[in-house]
Design an enzyme around this catalytic site. Structure first.
Site, PDB file in Angstrom:
ATOM      1  CB  THR A   1      93.814 -13.304  57.612  1.00  0.00           C
ATOM      2  OG1 THR A   1      93.236 -13.598  58.892  1.00  0.00           O
ATOM      3  CG2 THR A   1      95.187 -13.971  57.497  1.00  0.00           C
TER       4      THR A   1
ATOM      5  CB  THR B   1      91.555 -27.108  68.315  1.00  0.00           C
ATOM      6  OG1 THR B   1      90.175 -27.473  68.424  1.00  0.00           O
ATOM      7  CG2 THR B   1      92.081 -27.708  67.021  1.00  0.00           C
ATOM      8  CG  ASP B   2      87.969 -29.620  71.615  1.00  0.00           C
ATOM      9  OD1 ASP B   2      87.973 -28.920  70.575  1.00  0.00           O
ATOM     10  OD2 ASP B   2      86.992 -29.635  72.398  1.00  0.00           O
ATOM     11  CD  GLU B   3      86.770 -27.909  65.948  1.00  0.00           C
ATOM     12  OE1 GLU B   3      86.594 -28.324  64.794  1.00  0.00           O
ATOM     13  OE2 GLU B   3      86.328 -26.831  66.362  1.00  0.00           O
TER      14      GLU B   3
ATOM     15  CE1 TYR C   1      91.335 -24.632  63.110  1.00  0.00           C
ATOM     16  CE2 TYR C   1      89.579 -25.921  64.132  1.00  0.00           C
ATOM     17  CZ  TYR C   1      90.650 -25.045  64.236  1.00  0.00           C
ATOM     18  OH  TYR C   1      91.032 -24.582  65.470  1.00  0.00           O
TER      19      TYR C   1
ATOM     20  CE  LYS D   1      95.386 -25.484  65.531  1.00  0.00           C
ATOM     21  NZ  LYS D   1      96.193 -24.231  65.701  1.00  0.00           N
TER      22      LYS D   1
HETATM   23  P1  NAD Z   1      91.303 -16.222  64.925  1.00  0.00           P
HETATM   24  O1  NAD Z   1      90.894 -16.684  63.571  1.00  0.00           O
HETATM   25  O2  NAD Z   1      90.456 -15.251  65.663  1.00  0.00           O
HETATM   26  O3  NAD Z   1      92.773 -15.596  64.867  1.00  0.00           O
HETATM   27  C1  NAD Z   1      93.792 -16.123  64.074  1.00  0.00           C
HETATM   28  C2  NAD Z   1      94.822 -15.025  63.856  1.00  0.00           C
HETATM   29  O4  NAD Z   1      95.909 -15.576  63.082  1.00  0.00           O
HETATM   30  C3  NAD Z   1      94.276 -13.833  63.053  1.00  0.00           C
HETATM   31  O5  NAD Z   1      94.623 -12.628  63.707  1.00  0.00           O
HETATM   32  C4  NAD Z   1      94.950 -13.950  61.699  1.00  0.00           C
HETATM   33  O6  NAD Z   1      95.174 -12.686  61.071  1.00  0.00           O
HETATM   34  C5  NAD Z   1      96.254 -14.629  62.075  1.00  0.00           C
HETATM   35  N1  NAD Z   1      96.850 -15.370  60.952  1.00  0.00           N
HETATM   36  C6  NAD Z   1      96.216 -16.190  60.069  1.00  0.00           C
HETATM   37  N2  NAD Z   1      97.092 -16.642  59.167  1.00  0.00           N
HETATM   38  C7  NAD Z   1      98.306 -16.122  59.493  1.00  0.00           C
HETATM   39  C8  NAD Z   1      99.606 -16.240  58.935  1.00  0.00           C
HETATM   40  N3  NAD Z   1      99.834 -16.986  57.852  1.00  0.00           N
HETATM   41  N4  NAD Z   1     100.624 -15.571  59.533  1.00  0.00           N
HETATM   42  C9  NAD Z   1     100.401 -14.801  60.631  1.00  0.00           C
HETATM   43  N5  NAD Z   1      99.191 -14.626  61.179  1.00  0.00           N
HETATM   44  C10 NAD Z   1      98.155 -15.300  60.625  1.00  0.00           C
HETATM   45  O7  NAD Z   1      91.511 -17.555  65.767  1.00  0.00           O
HETATM   46  P2  NAD Z   1      91.373 -17.805  67.339  1.00  0.00           P
HETATM   47  O8  NAD Z   1      90.010 -18.244  67.634  1.00  0.00           O
HETATM   48  O9  NAD Z   1      91.975 -16.666  68.057  1.00  0.00           O
HETATM   49  O10 NAD Z   1      92.331 -19.080  67.482  1.00  0.00           O
HETATM   50  C11 NAD Z   1      93.715 -18.936  67.793  1.00  0.00           C
HETATM   51  C12 NAD Z   1      94.324 -20.319  67.909  1.00  0.00           C
HETATM   52  O11 NAD Z   1      93.639 -21.065  68.914  1.00  0.00           O
HETATM   53  C13 NAD Z   1      94.227 -21.134  66.622  1.00  0.00           C
HETATM   54  O12 NAD Z   1      95.445 -21.832  66.464  1.00  0.00           O
HETATM   55  C14 NAD Z   1      93.078 -22.087  66.879  1.00  0.00           C
HETATM   56  O13 NAD Z   1      93.258 -23.294  66.174  1.00  0.00           O
HETATM   57  C15 NAD Z   1      93.200 -22.292  68.382  1.00  0.00           C
HETATM   58  N6  NAD Z   1      91.946 -22.648  69.086  1.00  0.00           N
HETATM   59  C16 NAD Z   1      90.825 -21.872  68.932  1.00  0.00           C
HETATM   60  C17 NAD Z   1      89.683 -22.204  69.655  1.00  0.00           C
HETATM   61  C18 NAD Z   1      88.405 -21.376  69.554  1.00  0.00           C
HETATM   62  O14 NAD Z   1      87.375 -21.766  70.094  1.00  0.00           O
HETATM   63  N7  NAD Z   1      88.434 -20.198  68.920  1.00  0.00           N
HETATM   64  C19 NAD Z   1      89.666 -23.319  70.497  1.00  0.00           C
HETATM   65  C20 NAD Z   1      90.840 -24.080  70.619  1.00  0.00           C
HETATM   66  C21 NAD Z   1      91.968 -23.729  69.921  1.00  0.00           C
END
Ligand code: NAD
Length: 328
Positions: free
Chosen positions: A40, A125-127, A149, A153
């Protein structure tokens, strides 16, 4: 050993894959990695090595059951990062969030049950806990998500629980605080502010800047996920925190200092809808059960992250100027 990583071209998933390929996690030395990502706007193939003898990249959707049925057999574990992840985008339109985060998780878990996958980690996530004025969240607190969001989650976390209870899927859930580090999309707060300042632009600070977030370096988050993958118990949730609580205003001031900018570089913007005031994680469970402790101090980690963006305009300029994001 073979491991399938979803969302592997995003910020955190790609860090986890790069660390797997570096043999950073002792139990997964020389593992074969299948990196699945839809690519994406948030996914970037350049976040992963162009070629590596232990890496297979597959562009595909976690909602595509036929693809998953073809891919999953033969894998020992799945780590599920794929998600729509930006709160502001979920306020503008939430359909993709519920499709990927909820239906995608359910489709992946159905495929994992069918393939007999031995171990799954669902990255959350903690959210999902909402917002709190004092104290810190433990894993047994109710889910009170405030943004679409966070709701998507929270729903996916309940899918994980149900697949453990109903189908015996060996899945653990991790709930981490805000991450920072290299390769984070410049729509999110720290890289947005750093790249704006590098380009001589102002930074958009929400409301009075008093919202508190707890920050953790992506490398510590990924190491915690590896610990849960190896030693976490099925059906259990593990909070992951860093203990670095900062207001958005304090983060902004630190970034201004690191980049040599003054207060005139800050532009106040109307607050985000239902903006959670404070997040705070109690992560004593993972510390006591699995020996987790963060290793990267916030000041050093932030300075290193700023240095990375300073050195890598070749990475962030095309990503940023192709996107329409605002502060996360
Ligand atoms: P990001 O948005 O950078 O990456 C998400 C990835 O998922 C992207 O590469 C996207 O192309 C891919 N994706 C989206 N829809 C898809 C689909 N339908 N099929 C396959 N791939 C798909 O997000 P991030 O920050 O790397 O977060 C990764 C995970 O960690 C998420 O589940 C998020 O909820 C969780 N998280 C993130 C944080 C933070 O601070 N960034 C904190 C806690 C948890």
């Amino acid at each position: 050993m073979r491991i399938l990583v979803t969302g592997a071209a995003g910020f955190i998933g790609s860090h986890f894959v790069r660390r797997l390929l570096d043999n950073h996690y002792p139990q997964w030395t020389d593992a074969q990695v299948t990196a699945l990502d839809k690519l994406t706007y948030a996914g970037n193939r350049d976040n992963l090595p162009a070629a590596h003898p232990r890496l297979r990249f597959v562009q595909g959707d976690v909602c595509d059951r036929a693809l998953l049925d073809e891919l999953l057999p033969g894998h020992d574990a799945v780590v599920h990062f794929a998600a729509e992840s930006h709160v502001d985008r979920s306020l503008d339109g939430a359909s993709e969030f519920f499709r990927t985060n909820v239906l995608g998780t359910q489709t992946l878990f159905d495929a994992a049950v069918a393939a007999g996958t031995a171990r799954v980690v669902h990255v959350s996530t903690d959210e999902v806990y909402g917002s709190l004025d004092e104290g810190s969240w433990t894993e047994d607190l109710p889910l009170l998500p405030n943004s679409p969001y966070a709701a998507s989650k929270a729903a996916s976390d309940l899918v994980a629980r149900a697949y453990w209870r109903s189908h015996g899927l060996n899945v653990s859930v991790t709930r981490c605080s805000n991450n920072y580090g290299p390769y984070q999309h410049p729509e999110k707060l720290i890289p947005l502010f750093v790249t704006n300042l590098l380009e001589g632009e102002q930074v958009p600070l929400y409301g009075d800047g008093r919202n508190v977030r707890e920050w953790l370096h992506v490398d510590d988050h990924c190491r915690a996920i590896a610990l849960v993958l190896d030693g976490g118990r099925a059906g259990e949730v593990y909070n992951i925190g860093g203990g670095n609580e900062r207001t958005n205003l304090a983060i902004t001031q630190q970034l201004l200092e690191l980049l040599g900018a003054g207060p005139e570089a800050v532009r106040r913007v109307a607050d985000r809808k239902a903006h959670d005031l404070r997040y705070s994680i109690d992560d004593s469970k993972i510390r006591e059960e699995l020996g987790y402790a963060p290793a990267i101090g916030f000041e050093q980690g932030l300075a290193d992250t700023v240095a990375w963006y300073r050195d890598r305009p070749d990475w962030w300029k095309p990503v940023k100027h192709g996107s329409d994001g605002v502060a996360g």
